[in-house]
Write a protein that holds these residues in place. Structure first.
Motif, short mmCIF file in Angstrom:
data_model
loop_
_atom_site.label_atom_id
_atom_site.label_comp_id
_atom_site.label_asym_id
_atom_site.label_seq_id
_atom_site.Cartn_x
_atom_site.Cartn_y
_atom_site.Cartn_z
N GLU A 100 -72.70 42.80 -20.94
CA GLU A 100 -71.77 43.65 -20.99
C GLU A 100 -71.01 43.78 -22.63
OE1 GLU A 100 -68.56 43.48 -18.43
OE2 GLU A 100 -67.16 44.85 -19.40
N ALA A 101 -70.93 42.54 -22.93
CA ALA A 101 -70.18 42.55 -24.31
C ALA A 101 -71.22 42.94 -25.39
CB ALA A 101 -69.68 41.08 -24.65
N GLU A 102 -72.30 42.69 -25.39
CA GLU A 102 -73.34 43.17 -26.41
C GLU A 102 -73.50 44.47 -26.41
OE1 GLU A 102 -73.87 40.28 -24.33
OE2 GLU A 102 -73.24 39.03 -25.88
N LEU A 103 -73.71 45.03 -25.18
CA LEU A 103 -73.69 46.65 -25.04
C LEU A 103 -72.81 47.32 -25.45
CD1 LEU A 103 -75.38 46.50 -21.53
CD2 LEU A 103 -76.57 47.17 -23.47
N ALA A 104 -71.43 46.73 -25.39
CA ALA A 104 -70.47 47.43 -25.90
C ALA A 104 -70.54 47.46 -27.36
CB ALA A 104 -69.01 46.75 -25.66
#
Ligand code: NAD
Ligand code: MLT
Length: 309
Positions: free
Chosen positions: A213-217
């Protein structure tokens, strides 16, 4: 001497084994028990990604000398158990690289221009010309995660499409990347700068869940392509990111569990394009990997040096 083949490979590979005097037995889509029976007297076992070569399967293989992977990824083979049993594991690291790179570029265009979605609409009678405003790859930044054989071929192709290249790979030097026209950077910086990010790492304990999730953000407003291995990208987080508009789209050829279940959160998401692990599915690639794997089986059983072990 028997060679057991448990995932379909090109006839050229099977013929090469027969010409070398082996009895070739195929067991496609066999269950675990049938595989354990079939492997008992085999000196060679050939798989693609559809067979899990587990410790149990290797324990049942009393005569086995070599497991040949007709392709690149060996994440479906228990290498430690093979080593314990004195069984060689060899892959075919070259033969499908160009096919995988071409499929990756095709998937970039597919998602950036909504080609599958437009095809479905037109096939059902809708001329939805006004609904598909795509993204040009020209002048965009491509973030390459894993700059190995496939990643490098993708870099060459996308460089000539007018893309700026930025890559994350802790195991290659800046000189190598620069020679390809790519700049090396940390993962976060690559994702922040990229308009399209493409994954080309193996699946290892280190890369499992690398993109969550954090990387996709960080890829906010971009596209994610994965033609490497399922499990590197968190599928629930990806589906949510596309549904919520954090990403414009995604294109995936590989999944954590294959075949992909009908319940997958990725299916039915409008801007997620999927293919059933087709990256290596060209005639040329399949012939290459089948013959190269057959050659390695013949070498191993004849006590000759095995390439790619
Ligand atoms: P490769 O070994 O040549 O390259 C992999 C690269 O990933 C290496 O440069 C390595 O340094 C890098 N890497 C390893 N750990 C990393 C990490 N934590 N972060 C960033 N980079 C990391 O492999 P390849 O031949 O380029 O294949 C790449 C992937 O593509 C593999 O997973 C392979 O199984 C997959 N593949 C899929 C298909 C398909 O049908 N979809 C076809 C061919 C290959
Ligand atoms: C590979 O790692 O080579 C790919 O998974 C291709 C395949 O065997 O389908």
């Amino acid at each position: 001497m028997k060679v057991l083949v448990t995932d379909p490979i090109a006839d050229a590979g099977l013929d090469r084994l027969r010409e070398a005097g082996f009895a070739v037995e195929t067991a496609y889509e066999a269950d675990e028990e049938a595989l354990q029976t079939a492997v008992r007297d085999a000196v060679g076992l050939i798989v693609r990604s559809g067979t899990d070569v587990t410790a149990e399967l290797l324990s049942a293989a009393e005569e086995l000398v070599i497991v040949g992977r007709a392709g690149i990824g060996v994440d479906n083979i228990d290498i430690d158990a093979a080593t314990e049993h004195g069984v060689i594991v060899a892959n075919a690291p070259e033969g499908n690289v160009r096919a995988a790179a071409e499929h990756t570029v095709a998937m970039m265009f597919a998602t950036a221009r909504s080609i599958p979605q437009a095809h479905v609409r037109l096939n059902t009678g809708e001329w939805a010309k006004g609904e598909f405003l795509g993204t040009e790859l020209n002048n965009k930044t491509l973030g390459i995660v894993g700059l190995g054989r496939v990643g490098q071929e993708v870099a060459r192709r996308c460089g000539s499409l007018g893309m700026e290249l930025v890559a994350y790979d802790p195991y290659i030097g800046a000189e190598r990347a620069n020679a390809l026209g790519a700049e090396l950077a940390e993962l976060d910086a690559v994702l922040e700068r990229a308009d399209i990010a493409t994954v080309h790492t193996p699946l290892t304990p280190e890369t499992e869940g690398l993109i969550g999730e954090a990387e996709l953000a960080k890829l906010d407003g971009g596209y994610l392509v994965n033609c490497a291995r399922g499990g590197v990208v968190d599928e629930h987080a990806l589906a949510t990111a596309v549904e919520d508009g954090v990403l414009n789209g995604a294109a995936l050829d590989v999944f954590a569990d294959e075949p992909l279940s009908e319940d997958s959160p990725l299916l039915g998401v409008d801007n997620v394009v999927v293919t059933p692990h087709l990256g290596a599915s060209t005639e040329a690639a399949q012939e290459n990997v089948a013959t190269s794997t057959a050659d390695q089986i013949v070498a191993a059983v004849n006590d000759e040096p095995v390439m790619n072990a």
